[in-house]
Every structure is written in C-alpha cells, then in structure tokens.
Design a protein around this motif. Sequence first.
Motif, PDB file in Angstrom:
ATOM      1  N   THR A  20      52.619  39.389 -15.198  1.00 36.71           N
ATOM      2  CA  THR A  20      51.848  38.795 -16.289  1.00 36.71           C
ATOM      3  C   THR A  20      51.800  37.280 -16.153  1.00 36.71           C
ATOM      4  OG1 THR A  20      52.490  40.610 -17.776  1.00 36.71           O
ATOM      5  CG2 THR A  20      51.659  38.593 -18.787  1.00 36.71           C
ATOM      6  N   ALA A  21      52.956  36.676 -15.877  1.00 37.18           N
ATOM      7  CA  ALA A  21      52.994  35.225 -15.701  1.00 37.18           C
ATOM      8  C   ALA A  21      52.127  34.794 -14.518  1.00 37.18           C
ATOM      9  CB  ALA A  21      54.436  34.769 -15.498  1.00 37.18           C
ATOM     10  N   LEU A  22      52.163  35.550 -13.425  1.00 38.17           N
ATOM     11  CA  LEU A  22      51.369  35.214 -12.241  1.00 38.17           C
ATOM     12  C   LEU A  22      49.871  35.324 -12.522  1.00 38.17           C
ATOM     13  CD1 LEU A  22      53.622  36.974  -9.624  1.00 38.17           C
ATOM     14  CD2 LEU A  22      52.862  34.590  -9.456  1.00 38.17           C
ATOM     15  N   VAL A  23      49.469  36.376 -13.225  1.00 36.97           N
ATOM     16  CA  VAL A  23      48.051  36.546 -13.555  1.00 36.97           C
ATOM     17  C   VAL A  23      47.581  35.414 -14.458  1.00 36.97           C
ATOM     18  CG1 VAL A  23      46.373  38.019 -14.741  1.00 36.97           C
ATOM     19  CG2 VAL A  23      48.059  39.044 -13.219  1.00 36.97           C
ATOM     20  N   LEU A  24      48.385  35.067 -15.440  1.00 39.08           N
ATOM     21  CA  LEU A  24      48.008  33.983 -16.350  1.00 39.08           C
ATOM     22  C   LEU A  24      47.887  32.653 -15.610  1.00 39.08           C
ATOM     23  CD1 LEU A  24      50.187  35.019 -19.402  1.00 39.08           C
ATOM     24  CD2 LEU A  24      47.686  34.960 -19.338  1.00 39.08           C
ATOM     25  N   ARG A  25      48.810  32.369 -14.704  1.00 34.52           N
ATOM     26  CA  ARG A  25      48.708  31.130 -13.933  1.00 34.52           C
ATOM     27  C   ARG A  25      47.487  31.152 -13.008  1.00 34.52           C
ATOM     28  NH1 ARG A  25      48.948  27.309 -15.452  1.00 34.52           N
ATOM     29  NH2 ARG A  25      49.276  26.236 -13.466  1.00 34.52           N
ATOM     30  N   HIS A  26      47.147  32.342 -12.497  1.00 31.86           N
ATOM     31  CA  HIS A  26      45.946  32.494 -11.666  1.00 31.86           C
ATOM     32  C   HIS A  26      44.702  32.069 -12.435  1.00 31.86           C
ATOM     33  CE1 HIS A  26      43.636  34.104  -8.356  1.00 31.86           C
ATOM     34  NE2 HIS A  26      43.056  35.032  -9.091  1.00 31.86           N
ATOM     35  N   HIS A  27      44.768  32.233 -13.765  1.00 33.93           N
ATOM     36  CA  HIS A  27      43.657  31.840 -14.637  1.00 33.93           C
ATOM     37  C   HIS A  27      43.924  30.490 -15.316  1.00 33.93           C
ATOM     38  CE1 HIS A  27      41.285  35.564 -14.408  1.00 33.93           C
ATOM     39  NE2 HIS A  27      42.438  36.184 -14.315  1.00 33.93           N
ATOM     40  N   ASP A  28      44.869  29.731 -14.789  1.00 34.26           N
ATOM     41  CA  ASP A  28      45.185  28.378 -15.287  1.00 34.26           C
ATOM     42  C   ASP A  28      45.661  28.350 -16.729  1.00 34.26           C
ATOM     43  OD1 ASP A  28      44.570  27.064 -12.852  1.00 34.26           O
ATOM     44  OD2 ASP A  28      42.435  27.141 -13.340  1.00 34.26           O
ATOM     45  N   VAL A  29      46.367  29.387 -17.133  1.00 35.71           N
ATOM     46  CA  VAL A  29      46.941  29.433 -18.476  1.00 35.71           C
ATOM     47  C   VAL A  29      48.383  28.945 -18.418  1.00 35.71           C
ATOM     48  CG1 VAL A  29      47.650  30.956 -20.372  1.00 35.71           C
ATOM     49  CG2 VAL A  29      45.449  31.308 -19.220  1.00 35.71           C
ATOM     50  N   PRO A 118      62.552  39.226  -6.892  1.00 33.86           N
ATOM     51  CA  PRO A 118      62.774  37.825  -6.505  1.00 33.86           C
ATOM     52  C   PRO A 118      61.554  37.182  -5.847  1.00 33.86           C
ATOM     53  CG  PRO A 118      64.668  39.176  -5.898  1.00 33.86           C
ATOM     54  CD  PRO A 118      63.586  40.123  -6.331  1.00 33.86           C
ATOM     55  N   VAL A 119      60.760  37.962  -5.111  1.00 38.97           N
ATOM     56  CA  VAL A 119      59.537  37.442  -4.509  1.00 38.97           C
ATOM     57  C   VAL A 119      58.565  37.008  -5.601  1.00 38.97           C
ATOM     58  CG1 VAL A 119      57.526  38.047  -3.090  1.00 38.97           C
ATOM     59  CG2 VAL A 119      59.807  38.849  -2.431  1.00 38.97           C
ATOM     60  N   LEU A 120      58.406  37.856  -6.621  1.00 35.50           N
ATOM     61  CA  LEU A 120      57.487  37.532  -7.716  1.00 35.50           C
ATOM     62  C   LEU A 120      58.007  36.368  -8.551  1.00 35.50           C
ATOM     63  CD1 LEU A 120      56.458  41.114  -8.933  1.00 35.50           C
ATOM     64  CD2 LEU A 120      55.368  39.663  -7.210  1.00 35.50           C
ATOM     65  N   ARG A 121      59.308  36.329  -8.763  1.00 36.66           N
ATOM     66  CA  ARG A 121      59.885  35.222  -9.543  1.00 36.66           C
ATOM     67  C   ARG A 121      59.634  33.887  -8.841  1.00 36.66           C
ATOM     68  NH1 ARG A 121      66.329  34.483 -11.201  1.00 36.66           N
ATOM     69  NH2 ARG A 121      66.098  32.460 -12.225  1.00 36.66           N
ATOM     70  N   LYS A 122      59.890  33.830  -7.547  1.00 36.76           N
ATOM     71  CA  LYS A 122      59.672  32.597  -6.784  1.00 36.76           C
ATOM     72  C   LYS A 122      58.193  32.200  -6.820  1.00 36.76           C
ATOM     73  CE  LYS A 122      60.617  30.610  -2.186  1.00 36.76           C
ATOM     74  NZ  LYS A 122      59.268  30.289  -1.735  1.00 36.76           N
ATOM     75  N   ALA A 123      57.309  33.202  -6.663  1.00 29.76           N
ATOM     76  CA  ALA A 123      55.871  32.919  -6.680  1.00 29.76           C
ATOM     77  C   ALA A 123      55.428  32.405  -8.039  1.00 29.76           C
ATOM     78  CB  ALA A 123      55.092  34.176  -6.305  1.00 29.76           C
ATOM     79  N   ALA A 124      55.984  32.955  -9.118  1.00 28.53           N
ATOM     80  CA  ALA A 124      55.613  32.506 -10.462  1.00 28.53           C
ATOM     81  C   ALA A 124      56.024  31.057 -10.692  1.00 28.53           C
ATOM     82  CB  ALA A 124      56.239  33.422 -11.511  1.00 28.53           C
ATOM     83  N   VAL A 125      57.219  30.704 -10.249  1.00 30.08           N
ATOM     84  CA  VAL A 125      57.681  29.316 -10.397  1.00 30.08           C
ATOM     85  C   VAL A 125      56.789  28.385  -9.586  1.00 30.08           C
ATOM     86  CG1 VAL A 125      59.579  27.731  -9.904  1.00 30.08           C
ATOM     87  CG2 VAL A 125      60.058  29.983 -10.906  1.00 30.08           C
TER      88      VAL A 125
END
Length: 462
Positions: A20-29, A118-125
């Motif tokens: 969810t965090a990754l998708v939102l950042r993909h949309h600049d949220v 951990p891969v997704l966490r690092k990518a989200a940060v």
Amino acid sequence: MSGQRTQVLVAGGGLVGLTTALVLRHHDVEVTLLERRASTSPQPKARRFHVRTMEIFRELGLAGLVHEAARELAGHDHMAAGRTLAEATQLPLWQPSGDVPEVSPEPPCLVAQDVLEPVLRKAAVEAGADVRFGTELLGFDQDSDGVTGKLADGEIRADYLVAADGARSGIRESLGITRSGRGAVGEPSVNVYFRADLAEVVRGREFNLCQIDHPDASGALASVDGRRRWVFMAAGGETERDWPTVLRTALGVPVPDLEILSVLGWQAEMLVADRYSAGRVHLVGDAAHVMPPFAASGANTGIADAHNLGWKLAAVLRGEAAPTLLDSYDTERRPAGWFAADQSARRADTFRVGTEDPTLAHPFVLAAGGFQYPAGALVPDGSVEPVTEFAPAGRVGTRVPHRWLDEARTRSTLDLAGPEWTVTEYEGEWLLLRPDQVVAWRGASAEEAESVRAALLAGTLP
C-alpha cells in the motif's frame, strides 16, 4: 510529538501494508506507515505470488528485485507425493487444456514472506515513505476532514487511514464492521517450521508442496528455500506432539541436524468484511478478508486491494476526483474478496476429499486477477467474463489482457496504464484503461473515452 501530518496513514507493515505504501508513493502521495513489531515477519507464511501480483510489482519497478529474492526457489513449481519425502515422486506440472493465450508479461513467483517483506520495506523507504517499525497505532478518531492517529509519543493527522493490521484488525473492530462467510473451514491444523539440510534428499525432485501419506505422520511439506527451511502442515491442531519423531517419520531419513523453529496451531477460515470502508478509513488485506490457503490467494488478493485503493486515494487527494470515487473501492473489492475467499474455501473442500469440482474458476482466472467488477468506477456494458475458462477479451471491469507490443517482447499492453489512465485500441474498439490496468469503458472513439474518464472521476455518470 504533536503536530505530525501525512496524507495517508497506513497501519500495518506486512506484505499488504508495505505494498500500500509503495503504491501510494508511486502516485506521489505522502504516506506514513506504522508497524507495532520491531521487524518484518520472522515466519515464511505466504510463498506463492500470482502473475497479477507480479504485474503490480512490475508497474512499481520491483519485479526484478522480487524475482531475484526468489532465486532459491526457482524451478520448485512442481507438486510431489509419497508415503515419505524419501519415497515421494515429483508430479507433472499442471498444464491448461486447449489453446490458452499467454497469460502475463511476468511469471509467477515462489518466495517466502520473510524474504520478500524486507525487500518491500527497503523499497518503500527508498521511494520516500515514512516507515516506522516499532511504532504502534494505539487508537484513532475521524471527522469530516481527516483522521487523527494516537501514538505513544503524541498524535499524527492524516487525510485517510488504511487498515492493513491483519485478520484480528483492531481498526475493523473499533469501527464495528462485522464479517460474513463460512467461518471455520475444515479441522484445525498445525504448522511446524523447521530447519534441516534436505538438499540431497530432494535433488532432482524439487517441489513447492509435497503430500505425505504415512499413517503415522501424514501432512504436507512446503519448501521455504529449497534446501534448509521447511514447513510441515499437519491436520488436527495438536501442537504438543513429539514433532522431531513425527518429522523424521514423514521425511523417511535420519535428519541429524533437524531443528524445530516454531510450532503454530491455526484454523482455516472464510470471512469477508461486510464493509471495506467507513468514512475516511479503508480496510485492505486480512483486515478485509481471510481465506484458506489452498488457492494461495490471501496475500495476492490483499495486494490487489492496495493497487485498487492507491490510485483512487491519489486522485481524490490531488483534487482530480470527487471523494465519491472512494465508494467504488468497496463496490469493486468486496465482491472480489468474496470471490477469492469462496474459491479458496471450495478448493479446501476438494483438497480434503480428493475430488475435483468442475464449477471452480479456471486457475488462470485466479492467478491473473480475472474477476470482473460488476460495478464501480467503470461503465458496465453487459459483457460477462467467463469464470470456468480463461478467455480474457478486454471486457469492461476486467484487467486488460496481456499482449506483447514489440517484437523484443519487452512491452505489454499492461504497461500502457499506471500510474496514469490511457486510451488504446483493442480488436477494433477503443478501451479506457484505469491506472490499475482495469478496462473502465469500451467504445467507438478515443474522444469519447476522455469525456467518460472525466465523468468517472467527477462522479457524474448515471
């Protein structure tokens, strides 16, 4: 710390919360994620990720990283069966009958949850999300303007709250949202997570799941890394058995280095929230739906929730869409969640009795997100997507079918949309594709598509 502010607050840092965090950042949220645990999951849990999930990771630019993380289980797609592991034989891979189109630009992926998170966490940060592990959301209040989250060191104000806090979601319960469904499915079970070097035992017979039918140690053995980490799933729910003896019997080899890491009792359930949204709070993943694991749909369905909700929150926050667009999240994803949960429960039934159900959805319908939204942010045209066969045709309410756009097979029709809308011609008609690659409308002209898009965002279509 008072005065903290974010656009979207995500409660829960598992697979779905991180996505969810990754998708939102993909949309600049602007997004802040809170997870009460200090680290990502220590348990392998989910392992099979369908092509639809991999398409979502592809859009986020993460498919390559996920496939790399999954390298230990590459080639472990087979099933196996036998009296013991030592006697088990590898079964042929299931192949669809008839002329089935190529399903996806991305292959499915076997990767344990404790490796993927951990891969997704690092990518989200790295994408700019404010990710806070070891930080619990203690409560929240919402009003007409936003949500106030309560933390141990103060408060945080957000426009919206996304509840990714699991099957026992405290947020869902505090909202008074009930759940419907079959409840318990089958008998209780136990997962025994253990370590043992079995690489030589399984060499040449690599598998994802091996059915063991020894009368004293029946169950299923799941491969976590293909060599040293395994999960044995046994029926009955009895956690106090002599598990070293049971495991050595099931394995059929001495296993001197056997080390049991955890023994967890669990009960398969089929339950779906009766509402996915309440005001400015939206449920995703296990907070919205729980289902038996036999179709490997739980985490995949939750990741699709995040993909659907993310672009809608972004459109509303940017002022491009009326807040009523968010009503379509429940309209679309709750039937989809029910479909996946029902299919999973029915597969649990057939798994136990060993018979096939010809009315079940085609496996590719589940794997490729083939559920058709009956209503929502789209213009229904009466078309019906088949369920028991895989025949994608760009129907309204479905994910656009995959077709390669270049001879090098690097660009797919799925790459046309996300994070933006797009209009494309498909088999003589024009399709309006939403940012989540779902067909929102089909018609005779590209010009009409743009007016439909504006009306869908504004909520002015009848």
